[in-house]
Design a protein around this motif. Structure first.
Motif, short mmCIF file in Angstrom:
data_model
loop_
_atom_site.label_atom_id
_atom_site.label_comp_id
_atom_site.label_asym_id
_atom_site.label_seq_id
_atom_site.Cartn_x
_atom_site.Cartn_y
_atom_site.Cartn_z
N HIS A 51 0.82 -1.20 0.00
CA HIS A 51 0.00 0.00 0.00
C HIS A 51 0.86 1.26 0.00
CE1 HIS A 51 -2.20 -3.28 2.00
NE2 HIS A 51 -3.27 -2.80 1.38
N GLU A 52 1.90 1.24 0.85
CA GLU A 52 2.77 2.41 0.94
C GLU A 52 3.52 2.66 -0.36
OE1 GLU A 52 5.28 1.61 4.23
OE2 GLU A 52 3.68 1.83 5.73
N ALA A 106 3.09 5.94 -2.65
CA ALA A 106 4.25 6.78 -2.93
C ALA A 106 4.43 7.01 -4.43
CB ALA A 106 5.51 6.12 -2.35
N TRP A 153 -4.55 9.18 -1.14
CA TRP A 153 -4.14 8.99 0.26
C TRP A 153 -5.28 8.41 1.09
CZ3 TRP A 153 -5.75 11.51 4.81
CH2 TRP A 153 -4.98 11.20 5.94
N GLY A 174 -4.95 4.71 2.44
CA GLY A 174 -4.75 4.78 3.88
C GLY A 174 -5.73 3.95 4.67
#
Length: 312
Positions: free
Chosen positions: A3-4, A8, A50, A54
């Protein structure tokens, strides 16, 4: 970790496009309005990504915010494209009106007997109108300016409208699928960014290309056309003269070259100033341009002198 990484990459892509739009807004004042709208689009899309990622797939808690941002992004897209094609916002009432209906469906209390399916159907319908609208109202203008290349910036609208229309049909025929859209799926957020990044990249690249293409065309036009009189500059006219002489010799057709100048032009400048002289030259260029045939050419030879190329 997935996910990160996905978030990014999406944010880096949007940041690069935002930088491009910021530079265009700074360096191209004539394109500042659409550039700023597309810059705001990057910010809206970044916030949407995001929120989406998130939550690690649990969209329920932030669904109204994500859908509101989605409508805001679609409205910014439409307004920016409208401002670019027409040099102003011609359909602003429609874009903001559709957006307002979709946002109201997400936040206002539902009438008695209505359920989440109605809310989502209204949202999807508003989103679809914002995607189809540019295909209807902007197509003629952008094709007139860019020819067949004008289809390129319209492609993202068509690509995004297809899944939106398909989902609208699905929730209409199979309303039971709606709850599944908001269930927790740990990889949904990351996966959803793949088509988003592709369509977003196509959109920004094609519209950046259109803006730069417009500047190239304007620069070429400025190199050929005298800005005061609207006639050809001397260098451009000499190139037309060479082609005209070669064509006349090859085909055996007559060719006339005529020189025209303004009598007592110095007196006009002395009495009325250079502004009066410029007005005379501007008006004379317009009269000549309206008089000549499509095959004729007119150039400004220098000062108040004009030259005409009259084939046949």
């Amino acid at each position: 970790m997935v996910h990160e990484l996905a978030l990014a990459l999406a944010l880096i892509q949007l940041a690069l496009f935002a930088l491009c739009w910021g530079l265009i807004a700074l360096l191209m004042p004539q394109e500042r309005r659409p550039a700023l709208l597309f810059l705001a689009l990057c910010a809206s899309d970044a916030l949407t990504a995001w929120l989406h990622v998130g939550q690690e797939g649990a969209l329920g808690p932030v669904a109204p915010w994500i859908m509101t941002l989605g409508l805001a992004s679609a409205t910014l897209v439409c307004c920016g494209a409208d401002a670019f094609v027409h040099r102003r916002l011609r359909q602003a009432r429609f874009w903001f009106g559709v957006c307002a209906v979709g946002v109201a469906a997400m936040w206002l209390p539902l009438p008695a007997g209505a359920d989440q399916v109605v809310r989502l159907a209204v949202y999807q319908g508003a989103f679809l109108l914002l995607l189809v609208g540019p295909l209807i109202w902007l197509r003629a203008g952008i094709l007139a300016e860019f020819g067949r290349y004008g289809w390129l910036p319209l492609l993202p609208f068509a690509l995004m409208s297809l899944p939106v229309a398909a989902f609208l049909v699905q929730i209409t025929l199979q309303p039971e699928v709606v709850p599944a859209r908001f269930e927790v799926d740990p990889v949904r957020g990351a996966r959803s960014l793949i088509p988003f990044a592709i369509v977003s990249g196509i959109f920004h690249i094609t519209w950046l290309g259109m803006m730069l293409g417009r500047q190239v065309v304007a620069a070429r036009q400025a190199a050929r056309i005298d800005t005061l009189t609207g006639t050809l500059r001397r260098g451009a006219f000499e190139a037309e003269l060479e082609h005209g002489i070669a064509a006349a010799a090859r085909l055996g057709h007559p060719l006339t070259l005529a020189f025209v100048d303004v009598d007592h032009f110095k007196r006009i400048n002395d009495l009325g100033g250079h502004a009066a002289g410029d007005q005379v030259l501007r008006r004379l260029g317009a009269v000549i341009g309206a008089t000549l045939r499509n095959t004729d050419r007119c150039g400004r030879w220098g000062g108040e002198e004009f030259v005409l190329l009259l084939p046949g």
